[in-house]
Motif scaffolding. Structure first.
Motif, PDB file in Angstrom:
ATOM      1  N   TYR A 124       0.811  -1.215   0.000  1.00  0.00           N
ATOM      2  CA  TYR A 124       0.000   0.000   0.000  1.00  0.00           C
ATOM      3  C   TYR A 124       0.850   1.273   0.000  1.00  0.00           C
ATOM      4  O   TYR A 124       0.309   2.367   0.086  1.00  0.00           O
ATOM      5  CB  TYR A 124      -0.947  -0.003   1.203  1.00  0.00           C
ATOM      6  N   SER A 125       2.162   1.121  -0.082  1.00  0.00           N
ATOM      7  CA  SER A 125       3.053   2.283  -0.114  1.00  0.00           C
ATOM      8  C   SER A 125       2.967   2.987  -1.466  1.00  0.00           C
ATOM      9  O   SER A 125       2.697   2.364  -2.499  1.00  0.00           O
ATOM     10  CB  SER A 125       4.498   1.850   0.152  1.00  0.00           C
ATOM     11  N   ALA A 126       3.243   4.289  -1.451  1.00  0.00           N
ATOM     12  CA  ALA A 126       3.210   5.076  -2.689  1.00  0.00           C
ATOM     13  C   ALA A 126       4.365   4.664  -3.591  1.00  0.00           C
ATOM     14  O   ALA A 126       5.497   4.489  -3.133  1.00  0.00           O
ATOM     15  CB  ALA A 126       3.298   6.564  -2.355  1.00  0.00           C
ATOM     16  N   ARG A 127       4.062   4.496  -4.877  1.00  0.00           N
ATOM     17  CA  ARG A 127       5.074   4.165  -5.883  1.00  0.00           C
ATOM     18  C   ARG A 127       4.995   5.191  -7.010  1.00  0.00           C
ATOM     19  O   ARG A 127       3.930   5.751  -7.278  1.00  0.00           O
ATOM     20  CB  ARG A 127       4.843   2.761  -6.452  1.00  0.00           C
ATOM     21  N   ALA A 128       6.101   5.396  -7.688  1.00  0.00           N
ATOM     22  CA  ALA A 128       6.155   6.421  -8.730  1.00  0.00           C
ATOM     23  C   ALA A 128       5.169   6.154  -9.861  1.00  0.00           C
ATOM     24  O   ALA A 128       4.618   7.088 -10.452  1.00  0.00           O
ATOM     25  CB  ALA A 128       7.580   6.512  -9.285  1.00  0.00           C
ATOM     26  N   HIS A 129       4.931   4.876 -10.165  1.00  0.00           N
ATOM     27  CA  HIS A 129       4.090   4.537 -11.316  1.00  0.00           C
ATOM     28  C   HIS A 129       2.597   4.541 -10.982  1.00  0.00           C
ATOM     29  O   HIS A 129       1.765   4.431 -11.885  1.00  0.00           O
ATOM     30  CB  HIS A 129       4.460   3.144 -11.833  1.00  0.00           C
ATOM     31  N   GLN A 130       2.240   4.673  -9.702  1.00  0.00           N
ATOM     32  CA  GLN A 130       0.845   4.508  -9.317  1.00  0.00           C
ATOM     33  C   GLN A 130      -0.062   5.596  -9.887  1.00  0.00           C
ATOM     34  O   GLN A 130      -1.206   5.321 -10.241  1.00  0.00           O
ATOM     35  CB  GLN A 130       0.716   4.469  -7.796  1.00  0.00           C
ATOM     36  N   GLY A 131       0.449   6.815  -9.986  1.00  0.00           N
ATOM     37  CA  GLY A 131      -0.380   7.891 -10.523  1.00  0.00           C
ATOM     38  C   GLY A 131      -0.820   7.617 -11.949  1.00  0.00           C
ATOM     39  O   GLY A 131      -1.995   7.754 -12.290  1.00  0.00           O
ATOM     40  N   ALA A 132       0.152   7.202 -12.790  1.00  0.00           N
ATOM     41  CA  ALA A 132      -0.162   6.924 -14.187  1.00  0.00           C
ATOM     42  C   ALA A 132      -1.094   5.723 -14.311  1.00  0.00           C
ATOM     43  O   ALA A 132      -2.089   5.769 -15.045  1.00  0.00           O
ATOM     44  CB  ALA A 132       1.119   6.676 -14.978  1.00  0.00           C
ATOM     45  N   LEU A 133      -0.776   4.642 -13.585  1.00  0.00           N
ATOM     46  CA  LEU A 133      -1.631   3.456 -13.643  1.00  0.00           C
ATOM     47  C   LEU A 133      -3.028   3.759 -13.095  1.00  0.00           C
ATOM     48  O   LEU A 133      -4.025   3.280 -13.621  1.00  0.00           O
ATOM     49  CB  LEU A 133      -1.010   2.312 -12.850  1.00  0.00           C
ATOM     50  N   GLY A 134      -3.072   4.572 -12.041  1.00  0.00           N
ATOM     51  CA  GLY A 134      -4.365   4.928 -11.462  1.00  0.00           C
ATOM     52  C   GLY A 134      -5.230   5.713 -12.428  1.00  0.00           C
ATOM     53  O   GLY A 134      -6.445   5.506 -12.495  1.00  0.00           O
ATOM     54  N   SER A 135      -4.613   6.606 -13.201  1.00  0.00           N
ATOM     55  CA  SER A 135      -5.363   7.378 -14.199  1.00  0.00           C
ATOM     56  C   SER A 135      -5.876   6.471 -15.310  1.00  0.00           C
ATOM     57  O   SER A 135      -7.007   6.620 -15.783  1.00  0.00           O
ATOM     58  CB  SER A 135      -4.471   8.479 -14.781  1.00  0.00           C
ATOM     59  N   ILE A 136      -5.040   5.526 -15.738  1.00  0.00           N
ATOM     60  CA  ILE A 136      -5.470   4.562 -16.754  1.00  0.00           C
ATOM     61  C   ILE A 136      -6.617   3.714 -16.205  1.00  0.00           C
ATOM     62  O   ILE A 136      -7.594   3.421 -16.904  1.00  0.00           O
ATOM     63  CB  ILE A 136      -4.300   3.676 -17.200  1.00  0.00           C
ATOM     64  N   ALA A 137      -6.498   3.320 -14.935  1.00  0.00           N
ATOM     65  CA  ALA A 137      -7.543   2.517 -14.307  1.00  0.00           C
ATOM     66  C   ALA A 137      -8.877   3.263 -14.297  1.00  0.00           C
ATOM     67  O   ALA A 137      -9.936   2.681 -14.556  1.00  0.00           O
ATOM     68  CB  ALA A 137      -7.138   2.144 -12.891  1.00  0.00           C
ATOM     69  N   SER A 138      -8.836   4.566 -14.022  1.00  0.00           N
ATOM     70  CA  SER A 138     -10.065   5.365 -14.046  1.00  0.00           C
ATOM     71  C   SER A 138     -10.632   5.447 -15.457  1.00  0.00           C
ATOM     72  O   SER A 138     -11.851   5.397 -15.660  1.00  0.00           O
ATOM     73  CB  SER A 138      -9.791   6.767 -13.505  1.00  0.00           C
ATOM     74  N   ALA A 139      -9.748   5.546 -16.449  1.00  0.00           N
ATOM     75  CA  ALA A 139     -10.195   5.632 -17.835  1.00  0.00           C
ATOM     76  C   ALA A 139     -10.893   4.351 -18.272  1.00  0.00           C
ATOM     77  O   ALA A 139     -11.870   4.383 -19.027  1.00  0.00           O
ATOM     78  CB  ALA A 139      -9.015   5.930 -18.756  1.00  0.00           C
ATOM     79  N   THR A 140     -10.409   3.194 -17.786  1.00  0.00           N
ATOM     80  CA  THR A 140     -11.049   1.930 -18.170  1.00  0.00           C
ATOM     81  C   THR A 140     -12.462   1.816 -17.613  1.00  0.00           C
ATOM     82  O   THR A 140     -13.272   1.038 -18.118  1.00  0.00           O
ATOM     83  CB  THR A 140     -10.225   0.717 -17.697  1.00  0.00           C
ATOM     84  N   SER A 141     -12.758   2.594 -16.567  1.00  0.00           N
ATOM     85  CA  SER A 141     -14.126   2.638 -16.029  1.00  0.00           C
ATOM     86  C   SER A 141     -14.932   3.773 -16.655  1.00  0.00           C
ATOM     87  O   SER A 141     -15.991   4.150 -16.127  1.00  0.00           O
ATOM     88  CB  SER A 141     -14.097   2.800 -14.508  1.00  0.00           C
ATOM     89  N   GLY A 142     -14.432   4.304 -17.769  1.00  0.00           N
ATOM     90  CA  GLY A 142     -15.173   5.341 -18.483  1.00  0.00           C
ATOM     91  C   GLY A 142     -15.267   6.649 -17.739  1.00  0.00           C
ATOM     92  O   GLY A 142     -16.144   7.465 -18.026  1.00  0.00           O
ATOM     93  N   LEU A 143     -14.377   6.863 -16.770  1.00  0.00           N
ATOM     94  CA  LEU A 143     -14.380   8.071 -15.937  1.00  0.00           C
ATOM     95  C   LEU A 143     -15.721   8.288 -15.244  1.00  0.00           C
ATOM     96  O   LEU A 143     -16.099   9.417 -14.923  1.00  0.00           O
ATOM     97  CB  LEU A 143     -14.011   9.311 -16.781  1.00  0.00           C
ATOM     98  N   ARG A 144     -16.432   7.180 -15.015  1.00  0.00           N
ATOM     99  CA  ARG A 144     -17.646   7.310 -14.214  1.00  0.00           C
ATOM    100  C   ARG A 144     -17.256   7.703 -12.786  1.00  0.00           C
ATOM    101  O   ARG A 144     -16.197   7.345 -12.309  1.00  0.00           O
ATOM    102  CB  ARG A 144     -18.431   5.986 -14.199  1.00  0.00           C
TER     103      ARG A 144
END
Length: 256
Positions: A124-144
């Motif tokens: 659960y620690s912060a990682r450098a890549h999490q922001g980018a992956l998190g944004s992609i993850a939101s996009a896969t949900s259609g930004l609902r």
């Protein structure tokens, strides 16, 4: 596209979101005691930084009062700004300690230190890549769960039993955020590896028996099953399982 077909497509997108975030927010790391006063989270469901906080809350099995703050929202954004001084999310308010915190990393560290008495687990620690992956993850949900929709405000907050990694629960949280409906999020994370899998197809065969004395056991005693999402609306006395039924209910009762 028929509503059920669209719903199934949205479920697949939500599964992709959980996969991109490594299915964090499914298993309980340490089940801690609920604080005397409820935690309050000013939250935007589609925000990857808010997601990190909700993942940690599931890992600790902590309940939280959600105040949805989607873009264009007017119901809780002014309240959040008055509380913390700016419109930035996530914003955690802990009336047990007087803490008002921005920044997901600071909030996650605070939750584990204050309520579990330990450092943040590596997973659960912060990682450098999490922001980018998190944004992609939101996009896969259609930004609902990003932008506000016109909706009627309930007289009392709703109650949702969920855990962050649940693809079906995410669909309901997205709708609650868009409608700016406040609710108490009752985290019901999986308490043992044998609980991994859908409610009707867990890894361990045979009748499901939750760990005695846990939050899942309490839920099981009341409902004879452990399945999320589960919604209770004290304004109408409605109680519903199944994401498709809950979404239909929220649209009929509060949208527009």
């Amino acid at each position: 596209m028929p509503n059920m077909l669209l719903h199934n497509v949205n479920v697949l997108g939500s599964v992709a979101t959980s996969s991109l975030t490594a299915w964090r927010g499914c298993l309980v790391v340490r089940s801690v005691a609920q604080p005397e006063k409820p935690l309050v989270l000013y939250d935007m469901e589609a925000c990857p930084y808010c997601r990190r906080v909700r993942e940690a809350l599931t890992a600790l099995n902590l309940d939280v009062d959600i105040r949805p703050c989607p873009k264009g929202g007017r119901r809780f954004r002014p309240e959040a700004e008055a509380m913390g001084g700016k419109q930035q999310y996530p914003l955690l308010v802990d009336n047990n300690t007087g803490k008002v915190l921005y920044e997901s990393t600071a909030i996650v560290e605070y939750l584990f230190r204050e309520y579990a008495g330990r450092p943040v687990p590596r997973f659960y620690s912060a990682r450098a890549h999490q922001g980018a992956l998190g944004s992609i993850a939101s996009a896969t949900s259609g930004l609902r769960g990003l932008r506000a929709e016109a909706a009627r405000a309930p007289a009392q907050p709703l109650h949702l039993w969920s855990f962050e990694g649940s693809p079906f629960s995410r669909l309901v949280r997205e709708k609650l955020c868009e409608l700016e409906i406040p609710y108490t999020l009752h985290n019901l994370g999986k308490e043992h590896w044998t609980e991994i899998g859908p409610a009707k197809q867990r890894i361990k065969p045979g009748p499901y028996r939750p760990i005695p004395g846990g939050k899942r056991d309490v839920f099981f005693q009341q409902h004879q099953r452990v399945q999320v999402p589960y919604l209770e609306d004290p304004n109408t006395d409605a109680s519903l399982f199944e994401s498709s039924r809950i979404l239909d209910y929220l649209d009929r009762t509060y949208a527009g």
